[in-house]
Design an enzyme around this catalytic site. Structure first.
Site, PDB file in Angstrom:
ATOM      1  N   ARG A 128       0.846  -1.200   0.000  1.00 36.36           N
ATOM      2  CA  ARG A 128       0.000   0.000   0.000  1.00 36.36           C
ATOM      3  C   ARG A 128       0.875   1.242   0.000  1.00 36.36           C
ATOM      4  NH1 ARG A 128      -5.553  -1.551   2.786  1.00 36.36           N
ATOM      5  NH2 ARG A 128      -6.555  -1.742   0.782  1.00 36.36           N
ATOM      6  N   GLN A 133      -0.837   2.392  -6.100  1.00 32.33           N
ATOM      7  CA  GLN A 133      -2.272   2.643  -5.884  1.00 32.33           C
ATOM      8  C   GLN A 133      -3.151   2.123  -7.014  1.00 32.33           C
ATOM      9  OE1 GLN A 133      -2.807   6.771  -4.883  1.00 32.33           O
ATOM     10  NE2 GLN A 133      -2.657   6.348  -2.699  1.00 32.33           N
ATOM     11  N   ASP A 136      -3.997  -1.541  -6.582  1.00 38.08           N
ATOM     12  CA  ASP A 136      -4.500  -1.953  -5.277  1.00 38.08           C
ATOM     13  C   ASP A 136      -5.935  -2.485  -5.367  1.00 38.08           C
ATOM     14  OD1 ASP A 136      -5.223  -2.200  -2.651  1.00 38.08           O
ATOM     15  OD2 ASP A 136      -4.603  -0.188  -2.053  1.00 38.08           O
ATOM     16  N   SER A 139      -8.272  -2.152  -2.249  1.00 32.14           N
ATOM     17  CA  SER A 139      -8.941  -0.851  -2.111  1.00 32.14           C
ATOM     18  C   SER A 139     -10.101  -0.725  -3.098  1.00 32.14           C
ATOM     19  CB  SER A 139      -7.956   0.301  -2.334  1.00 32.14           C
ATOM     20  OG  SER A 139      -7.093   0.416  -1.235  1.00 32.14           O
ATOM     21  N   TYR A 235      -2.244   0.736   8.722  1.00 35.43           N
ATOM     22  CA  TYR A 235      -3.253  -0.228   9.147  1.00 35.43           C
ATOM     23  C   TYR A 235      -3.438  -0.196  10.653  1.00 35.43           C
ATOM     24  CZ  TYR A 235      -3.354  -2.762   4.702  1.00 35.43           C
ATOM     25  OH  TYR A 235      -3.537  -3.118   3.399  1.00 35.43           O
TER      26      TYR A 235
HETATM   27  P1  NAD Z   1      -8.795  -2.696   6.819  1.00 36.51           P
HETATM   28  O1  NAD Z   1      -9.775  -3.243   5.846  1.00 36.51           O
HETATM   29  O2  NAD Z   1      -7.683  -3.565   7.300  1.00 36.51           O
HETATM   30  O3  NAD Z   1      -9.605  -2.172   8.132  1.00 36.51           O
HETATM   31  C1  NAD Z   1     -10.757  -1.368   8.031  1.00 36.51           C
HETATM   32  C2  NAD Z   1     -10.750  -0.314   9.117  1.00 36.51           C
HETATM   33  O4  NAD Z   1     -11.055  -0.904  10.380  1.00 36.51           O
HETATM   34  C3  NAD Z   1      -9.417   0.412   9.320  1.00 36.51           C
HETATM   35  O5  NAD Z   1      -9.606   1.788   9.123  1.00 36.51           O
HETATM   36  C4  NAD Z   1      -9.045   0.083  10.759  1.00 36.51           C
HETATM   37  O6  NAD Z   1      -8.347   1.132  11.402  1.00 36.51           O
HETATM   38  C5  NAD Z   1     -10.400  -0.152  11.377  1.00 36.51           C
HETATM   39  N1  NAD Z   1     -10.410  -0.868  12.672  1.00 36.51           N
HETATM   40  C6  NAD Z   1      -9.645  -1.914  13.086  1.00 36.51           C
HETATM   41  N2  NAD Z   1      -9.963  -2.274  14.346  1.00 36.51           N
HETATM   42  C7  NAD Z   1     -10.968  -1.427  14.752  1.00 36.51           C
HETATM   43  C8  NAD Z   1     -11.713  -1.283  15.952  1.00 36.51           C
HETATM   44  N3  NAD Z   1     -11.513  -2.068  17.004  1.00 36.51           N
HETATM   45  N4  NAD Z   1     -12.650  -0.318  16.003  1.00 36.51           N
HETATM   46  C9  NAD Z   1     -12.871   0.510  14.954  1.00 36.51           C
HETATM   47  N5  NAD Z   1     -12.188   0.428  13.795  1.00 36.51           N
HETATM   48  C10 NAD Z   1     -11.250  -0.526  13.696  1.00 36.51           C
HETATM   49  O7  NAD Z   1      -8.141  -1.368   6.292  1.00 36.51           O
HETATM   50  P2  NAD Z   1      -8.215  -0.681   4.846  1.00 36.51           P
HETATM   51  O8  NAD Z   1      -9.533  -0.018   4.707  1.00 36.51           O
HETATM   52  O9  NAD Z   1      -7.849  -1.657   3.785  1.00 36.51           O
HETATM   53  O10 NAD Z   1      -7.064   0.397   4.953  1.00 36.51           O
HETATM   54  C11 NAD Z   1      -6.722   1.052   6.138  1.00 36.51           C
HETATM   55  C12 NAD Z   1      -5.723   2.159   5.852  1.00 36.51           C
HETATM   56  O11 NAD Z   1      -4.649   1.687   5.031  1.00 36.51           O
HETATM   57  C13 NAD Z   1      -6.267   3.331   5.057  1.00 36.51           C
HETATM   58  O12 NAD Z   1      -7.112   4.150   5.715  1.00 36.51           O
HETATM   59  C14 NAD Z   1      -4.974   3.956   4.618  1.00 36.51           C
HETATM   60  O13 NAD Z   1      -4.389   4.700   5.667  1.00 36.51           O
HETATM   61  C15 NAD Z   1      -4.126   2.770   4.321  1.00 36.51           C
HETATM   62  N6  NAD Z   1      -4.150   2.542   2.848  1.00 36.51           N
HETATM   63  C16 NAD Z   1      -3.126   3.079   2.128  1.00 36.51           C
HETATM   64  C17 NAD Z   1      -3.113   2.897   0.732  1.00 36.51           C
HETATM   65  C18 NAD Z   1      -2.011   3.473  -0.107  1.00 36.51           C
HETATM   66  O14 NAD Z   1      -1.235   4.253   0.383  1.00 36.51           O
HETATM   67  N7  NAD Z   1      -1.884   3.075  -1.357  1.00 36.51           N
HETATM   68  C19 NAD Z   1      -4.126   2.185   0.108  1.00 36.51           C
HETATM   69  C20 NAD Z   1      -5.163   1.664   0.881  1.00 36.51           C
HETATM   70  C21 NAD Z   1      -5.155   1.847   2.260  1.00 36.51           C
END
Ligand code: NAD
Length: 391
Positions: A128, A133, A136, A139, A235
């Site tokens: 990520r 991007q 991905d 996402s 994450y």
């Molecule tokens: P994910 O599917 O692993 O998790 C979903 C969400 O659940 C996350 O926001 C996490 O913080 C939240 N979560 C975990 N435990 C929790 C709890 N107990 N209570 C409430 N919320 C909780 O994550 P995702 O959506 O795939 O991605 C998370 C982060 O990864 C993004 O917000 C971003 O910062 C990063 N990301 C970066 C890129 C990139 O740079 N290319 C791409 C995608 C995501």
């Protein structure tokens, strides 16, 4: 070099790994695209539309597996159930395969693929980073799941989402609470707002507060001590049980006053934390709806059953595990863009030219030359073997 596009055989899977619009891009890079007959049909792409863009059609699946040097799949062995097991027998040494394959959850299948001499890349392992991007797929698919979760909730809820002032009285807006404001959660917030709901959200990562507010939702501050909730990759990190207990206690009030709860809380590589208990469900109003997007990883609600509709205490709990497949046209369009961008990243002059120092190549390559080479997948296999031995 021939790129093969087999039809997806996993039950209920309607996506396809390549769309006609991207065939010319692959042709320009020196690929011939060979598509199994009716591969795109359930996503809305006819055989003719592929041919018009320069692809060839293979009448039989076996021809795709025999002729292609690279296979592109949505679900490759590991993420394709029994059909992956069948495909495994058709793979031949030296062939490359790119797809979703759940290598950390299914490392024994990753090993079986490695042993057939396959160069396998896993779309779940795309790092990520900004540079990756457009590759991905997690996402892309989470974006679709977040949107569709809101539509499911709206369809199931016996109330409307928007506020309306009518001659027959005032309709108050639906109250939607999103737990987990990652990719799926943010899209769910945006979609619920577009439908006119009053939206609140919570995430363990305080950094998302601003993003939640910029979408017009209220960030629920649970006043929990949240140090080290985010790893270097952005994450969530896993928390201890006392944290989750406190989270449940404080969230119970918000959940009780919500018409819809959409849970998306995940911690990479772990079972989803239980954040909505049976008692919390009992505290909700009759007719309320929970859509649990963490269902595939055990669920955030104690009552969730994957791909089932559970009715308890007057509340409907939905645990869909493959929402992207229910929007197959755009899910395929986005996935095809992700997978073809990775493929183009891996080739030079129409041939695979792997740069093992490159973060994207190194990060996604699971097996090569008969060996399982990805360190995380090897670790997962080791853990899996230890568990099997101890049983
Ligand atoms: P994910 O599917 O692993 O998790 C979903 C969400 O659940 C996350 O926001 C996490 O913080 C939240 N979560 C975990 N435990 C929790 C709890 N107990 N209570 C409430 N919320 C909780 O994550 P995702 O959506 O795939 O991605 C998370 C982060 O990864 C993004 O917000 C971003 O910062 C990063 N990301 C970066 C890129 C990139 O740079 N290319 C791409 C995608 C995501």
């Amino acid at each position: 070099m021939i790129v093969g596009i087999p039809k997806e055989l996993y039950p209920g899977e309607r996506r396809v790994s390549m769309v006609p619009a991207l065939v010319p891009t692959l042709a320009k890079a020196g690929f011939e695209v060979l598509v199994e007959t009716s591969a795109g049909e359930s996503a809305g792409f006819s055989d003719r539309s592929y041919v018009e863009k320069g692809a060839s059609l293979a009448r039989h699946r076996s021809q795709v597996f025999t002729d292609a040097e690279v296979l592109l799949q949505v679900r490759s062995p590991g993420a394709a159930g029994n059909s992956g097991q069948i495909d495994l027998e058709s793979l031949r040494t030296g062939q490359a395969i790119i797809g979703l394959s759940e290598p950390l959850a299914e490392p024994t299948m990753a090993l079986a693929v490695a042993r057939r001499g396959i160069t396998a890349f896993s779309m779940e392992l795309i790092p990520r980073i900004t540079r990756a991007q457009s590759m991905d797929a997690l996402s892309s698919m989470a974006t679709i799941a977040g949107y569709k979760a809101v539509l499911l909730a709206a369809e199931t809820l016996p109330r409307m989402f928007p506020m309306m002032i009518t001659a027959a009285g005032t309709i108050t807006p639906a109250r939607v609470f999103i737990v987990g404001a990652g990719v799926a959660g943010l899209q769910a917030i945006a979609s619920a707002r577009r439908l006119g709901a009053k939206v609140e959200a919570y995430d363990v990562r305080p950094a998302v507060k601003e993003q939640v507010e910029s979408l017009g939702a209220r960030f629920v501050d649970l006043q929990l001590k949240t140090s080290n909730t985010e790893d270097a990759g952005g994450y969530a990190t896993t928390q201890d049980e006392s944290f989750y207990r406190q989270q449940r206690e404080i969230m119970a009030k918000v959940i009780a006053s919500s018409d819809v709860v959409i849970t998306t809380a995940l911690v990479p590589g772990k079972t989803a934390p239980i954040l909505v208990t049976t008692e919390m469900v009992a505290g909700m109003d009759a007719g309320a709806v929970i859509v649990d997007l963490a269902a595939e990883r055990g669920g955030n609600c104690a009552l969730t059953r994957p791909d089932q509709t559970v009715m308890k205490h007057g509340v409907t709990i939905l645990g869909p595990t493959n929402l992207p497949s229910t929007v197959p046209f755009h899910a395929s369009q986005m996935y095809a863009k992700n997978v073809s961008t990775l493929l183009l990243h891996l080739v030079k002059n129409g041939q695979l030219a792997l740069d093992f120092d490159d973060e994207i190549t190194k990060g996604t390559l699971v097996s090569r030359g008969g060996d399982l080479i990805h360190p995380l997948v090897r670790k997962a296999l080791h853990t899996c073997e230890e568990v099997n031995q101890s049983q």
